[in-house]
Scaffold this motif. Structure first.
Motif: not given
Length: 200
Positions: A113-130
């Motif tokens: 879950e460590r990598m999954m949480l970090s990648i999910s936060a990054l993808l959510s930030a990218i989607y929010s920016d778009m």
């Protein structure tokens, strides 16, 4: 540059291009040229811009044809942008995603879950920016919001990089921490150096 905490200004020029001052000479009403009258929507909280200041001046362009001047009235208008929409829909969300990404540092490295949480936060930030980019002004300059977005994205990328490095070193079973590619490059460099020394 301070978007969305900025104040916009524009100048409106009212005059005639067909008739000179001999036929049409605009004058400011009551010496000011404008008036504030209460309306149904004045001071509404859902307005995107708020009127801050209005000023006017009479200007006369110099004679350039048949010795006739060309009077106009210039209005200088300042508007204040409503920043609450961007604060609620973007700034608070980006800060929350950065805090969530920071929480992955407390998760043990052997947990997936460590990598999954970090990648999910990054993808959510990218989607929010778009999602918010469609309502942002198109400008070649660097605004406050674009700088905030860039710093937030860099933080999310660093979180993913740090999590990947921690997981790598946690499961690393080599005798040393020198990468294999670096060893091969060092051997190749030493080999070339020896060849150069032998030729001398």
């Amino acid at each position: 540059e301070k978007f969305p905490f900025d104040t916009l200004g524009c100048t409106i020029e009212i005059g005639s291009w067909a008739f000179s001052g001999l036929y049409l000479h605009p004058k400011r009403m009551d010496g000011t040229g404008f008036s504030f009258r209460p309306t149904v929507t004045i001071g509404a909280s859902y307005s995107e811009f708020t009127l801050v200041k209005v000023s006017s001046e009479e200007h006369i362009y110099p004679e350039f044809w048949q010795e006739e001047d060309w009077p106009v009235i210039k209005y200088h208008i300042q508007l204040k942008r409503a920043w609450q929409f961007y604060a609620r829909g973007y700034l608070v969300l980006q800060i929350a995603l950065n805090v969530v990404a920071f929480c992955c540092f407390w998760i043990p490295p052997h947990s997936g879950e460590r990598m999954m949480l970090s990648i999910s936060a990054l993808l959510s930030a990218i989607y929010s920016d778009m999602a918010i980019s469609s309502s942002l002004p198109k400008s070649a300059g660097v605004t406050w919001l674009s700088t905030f977005s860039l710093v937030s994205m860099i933080f999310s990328l660093l979180v993913v990089f740090e999590s990947a490095m921690v997981v790598h070193f946690y499961y690393c079973t080599d005798d040393d921490l020198v990468p294999l590619w670096y060893k091969k490059m060092s051997k190749l460099r030493n080999k070339r150096r020896n060849i150069v020394l032998e030729k001398r």
